[in-house]
Design an enzyme around this catalytic site. Structure first.
Site, PDB file in Angstrom:
ATOM      1  N   ARG A   1       1.886  16.115  11.875  1.00  0.00           N
ATOM      2  CA  ARG A   1       2.147  15.009  12.806  1.00  0.00           C
ATOM      3  C   ARG A   1       0.876  14.483  13.487  1.00  0.00           C
ATOM      4  O   ARG A   1       0.942  13.881  14.542  1.00  0.00           O
ATOM      5  CB  ARG A   1       3.186  15.404  13.860  1.00  0.00           C
ATOM      6  CG  ARG A   1       4.562  15.708  13.269  1.00  0.00           C
ATOM      7  CD  ARG A   1       5.617  15.846  14.342  1.00  0.00           C
ATOM      8  NE  ARG A   1       6.925  16.019  13.740  1.00  0.00           N
ATOM      9  CZ  ARG A   1       7.498  17.199  13.493  1.00  0.00           C
ATOM     10  NH1 ARG A   1       6.845  18.309  13.814  1.00  0.00           N
ATOM     11  NH2 ARG A   1       8.688  17.282  12.948  1.00  0.00           N
TER      12      ARG A   1
ATOM     13  N   LYS B   1      -7.184   1.571  10.693  1.00  0.00           N
ATOM     14  CA  LYS B   1      -6.156   1.233   9.714  1.00  0.00           C
ATOM     15  C   LYS B   1      -6.252   2.203   8.543  1.00  0.00           C
ATOM     16  O   LYS B   1      -7.286   2.313   7.894  1.00  0.00           O
ATOM     17  CB  LYS B   1      -6.334  -0.205   9.207  1.00  0.00           C
ATOM     18  CG  LYS B   1      -5.869  -1.275  10.178  1.00  0.00           C
ATOM     19  CD  LYS B   1      -5.936  -2.635   9.513  1.00  0.00           C
ATOM     20  CE  LYS B   1      -5.409  -3.733  10.424  1.00  0.00           C
ATOM     21  NZ  LYS B   1      -5.472  -5.057   9.773  1.00  0.00           N
TER      22      LYS B   1
ATOM     23  N   GLU C   1     -17.214  -8.866   3.068  1.00  0.00           N
ATOM     24  CA  GLU C   1     -16.736  -8.528   4.407  1.00  0.00           C
ATOM     25  C   GLU C   1     -17.810  -8.774   5.465  1.00  0.00           C
ATOM     26  O   GLU C   1     -17.501  -9.083   6.614  1.00  0.00           O
ATOM     27  CB  GLU C   1     -16.271  -7.072   4.447  1.00  0.00           C
ATOM     28  CG  GLU C   1     -15.035  -6.778   3.603  1.00  0.00           C
ATOM     29  CD  GLU C   1     -13.727  -7.218   4.246  1.00  0.00           C
ATOM     30  OE1 GLU C   1     -13.756  -7.815   5.340  1.00  0.00           O
ATOM     31  OE2 GLU C   1     -12.667  -6.967   3.651  1.00  0.00           O
TER      32      GLU C   1
ATOM     33  N   LYS D   1     -16.546  -6.069  14.805  1.00  0.00           N
ATOM     34  CA  LYS D   1     -15.233  -5.452  14.597  1.00  0.00           C
ATOM     35  C   LYS D   1     -14.862  -4.547  15.763  1.00  0.00           C
ATOM     36  O   LYS D   1     -13.708  -4.527  16.198  1.00  0.00           O
ATOM     37  CB  LYS D   1     -15.195  -4.661  13.289  1.00  0.00           C
ATOM     38  CG  LYS D   1     -13.813  -4.073  13.043  1.00  0.00           C
ATOM     39  CD  LYS D   1     -13.513  -3.740  11.625  1.00  0.00           C
ATOM     40  CE  LYS D   1     -12.035  -3.401  11.450  1.00  0.00           C
ATOM     41  NZ  LYS D   1     -11.710  -3.033  10.062  1.00  0.00           N
TER      42      LYS D   1
ATOM     43  N   GLU E   1      -3.327  -5.078  16.363  1.00  0.00           N
ATOM     44  CA  GLU E   1      -3.197  -6.374  15.701  1.00  0.00           C
ATOM     45  C   GLU E   1      -1.981  -7.167  16.189  1.00  0.00           C
ATOM     46  O   GLU E   1      -1.185  -7.682  15.403  1.00  0.00           O
ATOM     47  CB  GLU E   1      -3.135  -6.177  14.184  1.00  0.00           C
ATOM     48  CG  GLU E   1      -3.509  -7.424  13.390  1.00  0.00           C
ATOM     49  CD  GLU E   1      -3.621  -7.153  11.902  1.00  0.00           C
ATOM     50  OE1 GLU E   1      -2.817  -7.698  11.153  1.00  0.00           O
ATOM     51  OE2 GLU E   1      -4.532  -6.398  11.505  1.00  0.00           O
TER      52      GLU E   1
ATOM     53  N   ARG F   1      -6.882  -9.483  16.574  1.00  0.00           N
ATOM     54  CA  ARG F   1      -7.332  -8.692  15.423  1.00  0.00           C
ATOM     55  C   ARG F   1      -6.873  -9.294  14.103  1.00  0.00           C
ATOM     56  O   ARG F   1      -7.495  -9.069  13.063  1.00  0.00           O
ATOM     57  CB  ARG F   1      -6.850  -7.249  15.547  1.00  0.00           C
ATOM     58  CG  ARG F   1      -7.422  -6.354  14.450  1.00  0.00           C
ATOM     59  CD  ARG F   1      -7.193  -4.882  14.691  1.00  0.00           C
ATOM     60  NE  ARG F   1      -7.726  -4.100  13.576  1.00  0.00           N
ATOM     61  CZ  ARG F   1      -7.755  -2.774  13.522  1.00  0.00           C
ATOM     62  NH1 ARG F   1      -7.290  -2.067  14.536  1.00  0.00           N
ATOM     63  NH2 ARG F   1      -8.249  -2.151  12.467  1.00  0.00           N
TER      64      ARG F   1
ATOM     65  N   ASN G   1      -8.310 -10.691   9.205  1.00  0.00           N
ATOM     66  CA  ASN G   1      -7.660 -10.811   7.900  1.00  0.00           C
ATOM     67  C   ASN G   1      -7.992 -12.123   7.194  1.00  0.00           C
ATOM     68  O   ASN G   1      -7.320 -12.491   6.223  1.00  0.00           O
ATOM     69  CB  ASN G   1      -6.139 -10.688   8.056  1.00  0.00           C
ATOM     70  CG  ASN G   1      -5.718  -9.288   8.439  1.00  0.00           C
ATOM     71  OD1 ASN G   1      -6.107  -8.311   7.812  1.00  0.00           O
ATOM     72  ND2 ASN G   1      -4.928  -9.179   9.495  1.00  0.00           N
TER      73      ASN G   1
ATOM     74  N   HIS H   1      -7.533 -12.519   3.450  1.00  0.00           N
ATOM     75  CA  HIS H   1      -6.794 -11.366   2.938  1.00  0.00           C
ATOM     76  C   HIS H   1      -5.390 -11.716   2.448  1.00  0.00           C
ATOM     77  O   HIS H   1      -4.873 -11.030   1.561  1.00  0.00           O
ATOM     78  CB  HIS H   1      -6.720 -10.279   4.007  1.00  0.00           C
ATOM     79  CG  HIS H   1      -8.003  -9.540   4.205  1.00  0.00           C
ATOM     80  ND1 HIS H   1      -9.176 -10.180   4.584  1.00  0.00           N
ATOM     81  CD2 HIS H   1      -8.330  -8.221   4.077  1.00  0.00           C
ATOM     82  CE1 HIS H   1     -10.148  -9.280   4.682  1.00  0.00           C
ATOM     83  NE2 HIS H   1      -9.659  -8.096   4.382  1.00  0.00           N
TER      84      HIS H   1
ATOM     85  N   HIS I   1      -5.142 -10.277  -1.031  1.00  0.00           N
ATOM     86  CA  HIS I   1      -4.243  -9.163  -1.348  1.00  0.00           C
ATOM     87  C   HIS I   1      -3.248  -9.542  -2.434  1.00  0.00           C
ATOM     88  O   HIS I   1      -2.899  -8.720  -3.292  1.00  0.00           O
ATOM     89  CB  HIS I   1      -3.500  -8.713  -0.092  1.00  0.00           C
ATOM     90  CG  HIS I   1      -4.325  -7.881   0.839  1.00  0.00           C
ATOM     91  ND1 HIS I   1      -3.899  -7.505   2.089  1.00  0.00           N
ATOM     92  CD2 HIS I   1      -5.563  -7.332   0.693  1.00  0.00           C
ATOM     93  CE1 HIS I   1      -4.837  -6.768   2.673  1.00  0.00           C
ATOM     94  NE2 HIS I   1      -5.852  -6.665   1.851  1.00  0.00           N
TER      95      HIS I   1
ATOM     96  N   HIS J   1     -11.582  -5.267  -4.106  1.00  0.00           N
ATOM     97  CA  HIS J   1     -11.030  -5.801  -2.857  1.00  0.00           C
ATOM     98  C   HIS J   1     -11.927  -6.890  -2.262  1.00  0.00           C
ATOM     99  O   HIS J   1     -11.456  -7.969  -1.892  1.00  0.00           O
ATOM    100  CB  HIS J   1     -10.840  -4.671  -1.843  1.00  0.00           C
ATOM    101  CG  HIS J   1     -10.453  -5.158  -0.475  1.00  0.00           C
ATOM    102  ND1 HIS J   1      -9.248  -5.760  -0.204  1.00  0.00           N
ATOM    103  CD2 HIS J   1     -11.145  -5.165   0.697  1.00  0.00           C
ATOM    104  CE1 HIS J   1      -9.191  -6.101   1.075  1.00  0.00           C
ATOM    105  NE2 HIS J   1     -10.334  -5.741   1.637  1.00  0.00           N
TER     106      HIS J   1
END
Length: 380
Positions: free
Chosen positions: A130, A152, A194, A235, A245, A249, A253, A256, A260, A274
């Site tokens: 956990r 993330k 990036e 960042k 986000e 934030r 993206n 993206h 993606h 990517h």
């Protein structure tokens, strides 16, 4: 932007998250300090390094040696290289190996690798017992400026990128810029997308600096550290203001949503890295913004020209196997975009541009204009 770092100077960037704040250490040869920093952070800790086969050949033994010199016990977990490892199967493999290594809640998982390893190991740490803390040691440019910072973590679903995951912040990031010397030119270029993103979305002066100094970054000059530190500061600032986000934030993206979908359409394979998907996606976002009258065609062209100048793909037709593998279907791409994490009640959210250095969140984008835009681009 006129005073890049010297190779001899390392820099520390703070990610200000209250009692979960952590530092990013950036510089050449800082990997050697891994053991010392881990021991200072968590006296008496046990560790397990998660890495991939390619990174292991170059950097696993130096990382283990640094830990051993500081009296930190460690074990190793080596996975296959590539996006295919961000899977349920590999997550199970890593999780079971961490349990077998007796990694407990007060121990540390160390992610030694690029974005795939960082996302995978971070997610395994997030769900192990956990929640176990972890350290990011990014070995790709993309990971150093983006995926290692901000918490993330996750794996891919066959239905889309990063759809299974958790926010789980690292407790330490060590970005050794000398390890980037072992990257292939294509891998380095993919990471550079990036870097350029930070200028395009929020810092026109930085983008202008990149236009003038990208050759120094690629050749391993002192501009490399400067670009990485500037990206990390950008960042870190956004993450500290909007960790999960819910607002600002989302701007990170940029490119993206398109990118993606293209990665999914190419089967998360080496046909499209990517960062390459992000590059094409940023150009598409800029051109779609121009179509909507938000940004000038000159600014959209400036973005495309710079990314092309460093050798990145900027068009759908630049993707390997484009004409043979059936990418030419706007409806299929739109369906993949509908699985994007930013979709709310079926409405698409895009990060669009008003100028170089000024991105905005566009909610409730209707699918028809996007489909028409993609069809035109597919025929171009």
């Amino acid at each position: 932007m006129t005073a890049p770092l010297k190779h001899s100077a390392s820099v520390t960037v703070d990610v200000a998250l209250g009692d979960r704040a952590y530092d990013i250490f950036i510089g050449r040869d800082v990997l050697a300090s891994l053991g010392e920093r881990v021991a200072a952070l968590r006296p008496g800790v046990r560790t397990a390094i998660v890495t991939d086969r390619t990174v292991a050949r170059h950097w696993l033994e130096p990382a283990e040696a640094s830990l051993a010199a500081a009296g930190v016990p460690t074990s190793r977990i080596v996975v296959e290289e590539g996006e295919g490892s961000k899977s349920y199967a590999t997550l199970t493999e890593v999780s079971e190996a961490l349990i077998a290594a007796k990694i407990e809640r007060n121990d540390l998982v160390i992610a030694l690798g690029g974005g795939v390893v960082g996302d995978l190991a971070g997610f395994a740490a997030a769900i192990l017992r956990r929640g176990v803390d972890f350290v990011q040691v990014p070995t790709s440019l993309l990971a150093q400026v983006d995926s290692s910072v901000g918490g993330k973590t996750g794996i891919n679903s066959p239905q889309g990128k990063n759809l299974i995951g958790a926010f789980h912040q690292p407790v330490l990031v060590i970005a050794d810029t000398s390890v980037l010397d072992t990257l292939s030119p294509r891998q380095f270029r993919a990471g550079y997308a990036e870097v350029a993103k930070y200028g395009i979305l929020g810092d026109e002066a930085f983008f202008g600096w990149l236009e003038k100094n990208h050759a120094d970054i690629f050749s391993g000059g002192a501009g490399r550290e400067h670009a990485i530190a500037t990206s990390c500061r950008a960042k870190a600032g956004v993450v500290s203001r909007d960790e999960r986000e819910t607002g600002e934030r989302a701007l990170l993206n940029l490119g993206h949503t398109f990118g993606h979908a293209l990665e999914a359409a190419t089967g998360f394979s080496d046909r499209l890295f990517h960062g390459e998907g992000v590059s094409v996606g940023m150009v598409l976002a800029a051109e779609f913004s121009a179509k909507l009258g938000m940004i000038s065609s000159d600014d959209a062209g400036r973005i495309a020209r710079h990314l092309a100048a460093v050798g990145l793909p900027t068009r759908l037709q630049d993707i390997a196997g484009f004409t043979q593998e059936g990418l030419a279907d706007a409806d299929a791409l739109l369906a993949l975009m509908a699985q994007d994490k930013k979709v709310k009640r079926g409405k698409l959210t895009f990060i669009l541009l008003e100028a170089v250095g000024r991105a905005v969140i566009a909610n409730n984008v209707e699918p028809e204009p996007v489909r028409d835009f993609l069809q035109a681009k597919l025929k171009a």
